[in-house]
Design an enzyme around this catalytic site. Structure first.
Site, PDB file in Angstrom:
ATOM      1  N   ASP A   1       8.820   0.639   1.502  1.00  0.00           N
ATOM      2  CA  ASP A   1       9.101   0.520   2.944  1.00  0.00           C
ATOM      3  C   ASP A   1       9.868   1.714   3.516  1.00  0.00           C
ATOM      4  O   ASP A   1       9.544   2.206   4.589  1.00  0.00           O
ATOM      5  CB  ASP A   1       9.871  -0.774   3.240  1.00  0.00           C
ATOM      6  CG  ASP A   1       9.000  -2.011   3.097  1.00  0.00           C
ATOM      7  OD1 ASP A   1       7.770  -1.854   2.931  1.00  0.00           O
ATOM      8  OD2 ASP A   1       9.530  -3.134   3.135  1.00  0.00           O
TER       9      ASP A   1
ATOM     10  N   SER B   1      14.010  -1.949  -0.343  1.00  0.00           N
ATOM     11  CA  SER B   1      14.351  -0.677   0.313  1.00  0.00           C
ATOM     12  C   SER B   1      14.603  -0.823   1.809  1.00  0.00           C
ATOM     13  O   SER B   1      15.070   0.116   2.451  1.00  0.00           O
ATOM     14  CB  SER B   1      13.293   0.385   0.036  1.00  0.00           C
ATOM     15  OG  SER B   1      12.158   0.173   0.830  1.00  0.00           O
ATOM     16  N   SER B   2      14.332  -1.986   2.372  1.00  0.00           N
ATOM     17  CA  SER B   2      14.686  -2.196   3.781  1.00  0.00           C
ATOM     18  C   SER B   2      16.201  -2.218   3.939  1.00  0.00           C
ATOM     19  O   SER B   2      16.713  -2.072   5.047  1.00  0.00           O
ATOM     20  CB  SER B   2      14.092  -3.502   4.296  1.00  0.00           C
ATOM     21  OG  SER B   2      12.707  -3.444   4.127  1.00  0.00           O
TER      22      SER B   2
ATOM     23  N   THR C   1       9.376  -3.519  -4.782  1.00  0.00           N
ATOM     24  CA  THR C   1       8.350  -4.407  -5.342  1.00  0.00           C
ATOM     25  C   THR C   1       8.022  -4.096  -6.789  1.00  0.00           C
ATOM     26  O   THR C   1       7.763  -5.003  -7.586  1.00  0.00           O
ATOM     27  CB  THR C   1       7.056  -4.293  -4.494  1.00  0.00           C
ATOM     28  OG1 THR C   1       7.367  -4.717  -3.182  1.00  0.00           O
ATOM     29  CG2 THR C   1       5.941  -5.152  -5.041  1.00  0.00           C
TER      30      THR C   1
ATOM     31  N   GLN D   1       4.332  10.532  18.993  1.00  0.00           N
ATOM     32  CA  GLN D   1       4.046   9.185  18.471  1.00  0.00           C
ATOM     33  C   GLN D   1       2.748   9.173  17.677  1.00  0.00           C
ATOM     34  O   GLN D   1       2.457   8.227  16.962  1.00  0.00           O
ATOM     35  CB  GLN D   1       3.860   8.199  19.638  1.00  0.00           C
ATOM     36  CG  GLN D   1       5.093   7.921  20.407  1.00  0.00           C
ATOM     37  CD  GLN D   1       4.829   6.958  21.571  1.00  0.00           C
ATOM     38  OE1 GLN D   1       3.807   6.288  21.639  1.00  0.00           O
ATOM     39  NE2 GLN D   1       5.775   6.900  22.484  1.00  0.00           N
TER      40      GLN D   1
HETATM   41  N1  ASP Z   1       9.906  -4.506   0.703  1.00  0.00           N
HETATM   42  C1  ASP Z   1       9.629  -3.678  -0.447  1.00  0.00           C
HETATM   43  C2  ASP Z   1      10.601  -2.512  -0.458  1.00  0.00           C
HETATM   44  O1  ASP Z   1      10.424  -1.578   0.257  1.00  0.00           O
HETATM   45  C3  ASP Z   1       8.222  -3.203  -0.445  1.00  0.00           C
HETATM   46  C4  ASP Z   1       7.872  -2.300  -1.600  1.00  0.00           C
HETATM   47  O2  ASP Z   1       8.560  -2.178  -2.568  1.00  0.00           O
HETATM   48  O3  ASP Z   1       6.810  -1.671  -1.557  1.00  0.00           O
HETATM   49  O4  ASP Z   1      11.572  -2.560  -1.191  1.00  0.00           O
END
Ligand code: ASP
Length: 342
Positions: free
Chosen positions: A92, A60-61, A15, A278
């Site tokens: 993420d 980053s997903s 982001t 958990q």
């Molecule tokens: N979906 C984004 C990522 O992890 C969220 C972020 O950057 O905070 O790349």
């Protein structure tokens, strides 16, 4: 002694460097050049900042162990030339990357700070500016010519954390991370307050970069009503060598005979089973309750207060290091980079 610190900024995506696609309205990664335009303050630093940007910045997903290897190699290649490293990364999976790098970079003697943001850098209320500017300040900080920090950290919303103790706990708040089982390394207010008692000791030894990771890892999260078919499917999944058992409370699980039998059979086949709670905070103590003593008896390893992120990456790292099960189990139980309290 040189007086101007030098920092290598590595932009992987996330982001922090995103803009709205005018057509779809969705957030998409953009070119690093815009980051410099967005933060003119960067040029005012008494720090030399060079940057490397991934040709295809990623959300980053989409992070993969191959990228961790690439990051570790980039740090190795540039280690002598820079005083510190700042990695811009999506939040993420930042805790996974920070944990993985901590294991891969043995004898790290310089700061590696991961940061990102919840709002894109171009937006007025962005948290990205402060995160980036303070990360650079921390990565450049030296005392008597030596780096103040010499470990892999996450910096987010005025707090510096040990990377392998972090967990992304909030998808909306600027304070996106927590380190439930380990104190902060520093806090940024009017002053940057370091907490040296919490730092990892700098071994002074030569950096050793490990770039073998084995992804034969799975997570089995328990819940009341979990079926035998699900348990067997995970324990028997093709290529799986180690399973993280996410248990209840202080490491407790069902005592039903089919469940214990399934685990016991897997252990006999050579599958490593690691017990992680958990709960967001606290530790696994096998043998405290009857519901965990069975696990101990059949050879499930206790994961103490490790995060799931640290457990996953530690297992990938150890499976990549050795085929010697005894050695692996010993290393799993010990603190390699401050990831577990002993
Ligand atoms: N979906 C984004 C990522 O992890 C969220 C972020 O950057 O905070 O790349």
């Amino acid at each position: 002694m040189k007086n101007k610190s030098s920092i290598l900024l590595i932009y992987t995506g996330g982001t922090i460097g995103m803009v709205n696609d005018p057509k779809t309205g969705r957030l998409q990664p953009f070119d690093f050049k815009h980051l410099n335009e967005q933060i003119p303050e960067l040029s005012k630093f008494a720090v030399r900042i060079d940057h490397i940007t991934f040709e295809k910045p990623i959300d980053s997903s989409n992070m993969q162990p191959g990228t961790w290897i690439r990051l570790a190699q980039l740090i190795e290649k540039n280690y002598a030339r820079y005083d510190g490293f700042v990695i811009l990364h999506g939040s993420d999976t930042m805790a996974y990357t920070a944990s993985a790098l901590s294991f891969m970079l043995e004898n790290l003697g310089k700061p590696v700070i991961l940061t990102g943001s919840q709002l894109p850098i171009g937006t007025i209320r962005t948290d990205g500016k402060e995160n980036l500017i303070t990360s650079i300040e921390i990565a450049a900080a030296r005392k008597k010519g030596k780096p103040i920090i010499s470990e892999v950290c996450v910096y987010f919303e005025y707090r510096l954390y040990r990377g392998n103790r972090t967990h992304k706990w909030n998808s909306e708040q600027f304070r996106a991370f927590q380190s439930p089982n380990y104190p902060l390394l520093a806090e940024a207010g009017v002053h940057l307050n370091y907490h040296p008692a919490a730092f990892l000791e700098n071994s002074g030894k030569k950096l050793k970069v490990h770039n073998k990771l084995d992804t034969g890892v799975a997570i089995l999260k328990l819940f009341p009503g979990i079926t035998e078919a699900v348990v067997y499917a995970v324990l028997g999944a093709k290529g799986v060598k180690a399973v993280i058992l996410e248990t209840f409370g202080s490491g407790n699980a069902s005592t039903e005979s089919w469940f214990i039998r399934a685990l016991e059979k897997a252990v006999r086949r050579g599958i490593i089973i690691l017990n992680i709670t958990q709960c967001n905070a606290g530790s696994v103590i096998q043998g405290r309750y009857e519901t965990s003593s069975q696990l101990q008896r059949i050879g499930v390893a206790g994961g103490g207060d490790m995060t799931t992120e640290a457990a996953v990456t530690k297992l990938m790292f150890l499976l990549g290091q050795t085929k010697d099960r005894k050695k692996l189990m010993r290393m799993l139980a010990s603190s390699l980079r401050g990831e577990i309290s002993l």
